[in-house]
Write a protein that holds these residues in place. Sequence first.
Motif, PDB file in Angstrom:
ATOM      1  N   ASP A   1      -1.153   1.824  -4.775  1.00 48.17           N
ATOM      2  CA  ASP A   1      -2.231   2.797  -4.634  1.00 48.17           C
ATOM      3  C   ASP A   1      -1.637   4.197  -4.583  1.00 48.17           C
ATOM      4  O   ASP A   1      -0.805   4.554  -5.393  1.00 48.17           O
ATOM      5  CB  ASP A   1      -3.066   2.467  -3.400  1.00 48.17           C
TER       6      ASP A   1
ATOM      7  N   GLY B   1       0.830  -1.194   0.000  1.00 45.77           N
ATOM      8  CA  GLY B   1       0.000   0.000   0.000  1.00 45.77           C
ATOM      9  C   GLY B   1       0.864   1.244   0.000  1.00 45.77           C
ATOM     10  O   GLY B   1       1.965   1.261  -0.563  1.00 45.77           O
TER      11      GLY B   1
ATOM     12  N   HIS C   1      -1.560   3.287 -10.589  1.00 48.81           N
ATOM     13  CA  HIS C   1      -1.364   3.876  -9.274  1.00 48.81           C
ATOM     14  C   HIS C   1      -1.321   5.399  -9.307  1.00 48.81           C
ATOM     15  O   HIS C   1      -1.220   6.023 -10.357  1.00 48.81           O
ATOM     16  CB  HIS C   1      -0.075   3.344  -8.650  1.00 48.81           C
TER      17      HIS C   1
END
Length: 403
Positions: free
Chosen positions: A239, A216, A268
């Motif tokens: 992300d 993440g 992303h």
Amino acid sequence: MHTKQGMRLVSRPIPKGSRRKIWVMLLSWAAVASIMVGVPQVGVLSKYFEANKLINVVEDSKAKGDGVTDDTAAIQRAIDKVVPGGTVVIPKGSYYISAASSSKAVTGYGASQFAFKITKPMTVIMEGAEFKTKTKNNHGVFWIYRTSDVLLQGGSIKGDVRPTDGILTSRVGILVQESKHVTIEDMHLANLSQGINLTHSEKSIVRNVTAESNRGSGIINFISKYSIIEGNTIRNSGDGHLSLYGGGRNNTVINNTIVENRSAVTHHQGITLEKERDSVIKNNTVKGFYYGIDIKNGTNSCLIEGNIAFNNQYNIAIRPGDGGGNMQETSEKIRLYRNTATNQKKMQSSVAGILITVGKGHIVQENTIDQDGLLLKGGVKLNRNIDLNGIKFIDNVFVPKKE
């Protein structure tokens, strides 16, 4: 210690391992002397208390730092033992750590165990120390909870492999939760679910940190305010690599480098702002993403200034948000000043230096953009400065296309 060589006085340093023993011995003699002559012992005991403000996890807590022995309990003992405002020193070495069953954090993302829990003001110096975790064990490392004035400095936190499963808070390198005045600096974090998570916290500082290869975000600021995120490098994570999310305000993101250079990754974001208010994004370099600087979901009154965003599908975007269950609130009063948003990466047919599809009250001023690189709602391309639909375009520079 001093010795004489002829007529010259020579100073010899006392070995580090002997300094504490000498200091404690002197304090003991002073305590005995004070009793013998009837002097109150308050001063002596106070000095001894001060001496215990520094604890070495190897000398005092018997951590091994050999990369094999589980040093979790030894390091936590040092953290528990040090007086408020004191310092824990973790010397150079490789420290294998596991989860402590008693350290279980609960956040908006879910619950996760951690190796170490800090609940009082303190400094942890880790110059040259490397913390190793096993990704399959699914736990984080430092949990700073409901305290203030904590400094974590130096060292690295690494999982053995990059996670491919598990919730995004299951392997957080450092979670700062409901705390104030926490500083994290000069660290390296890799192969985690998130590198650093500041959640419901205030006046934190994250600087000179490298966070890479995390599943993440490298750094996430979740419903936190007055954070300063400065001079960090975040790359090849997931992300929003650097994410301000959930309703934070008055945060500053400055002089960071955010990079995605994996050719297979095409979706992303570099810097993400969601429901953010009154924050400053300044002098950052962002490249290699679908959205370089992504402003969405009810972000208002933020300043985006002096950033260099290039080689992204959309270098800077003000848009509703993602589909599905995510919020798609309109963002307003975003100020885009003096950014360079050129040389888009064409992964799909549509590209833009600056994309604006929602909101009003925005000011787009003195930015450098490729010709046809300013894209508005409905596919409208703008190559001039004008007031349009409640948005002011002022003194922007449109770079002609190369022949």
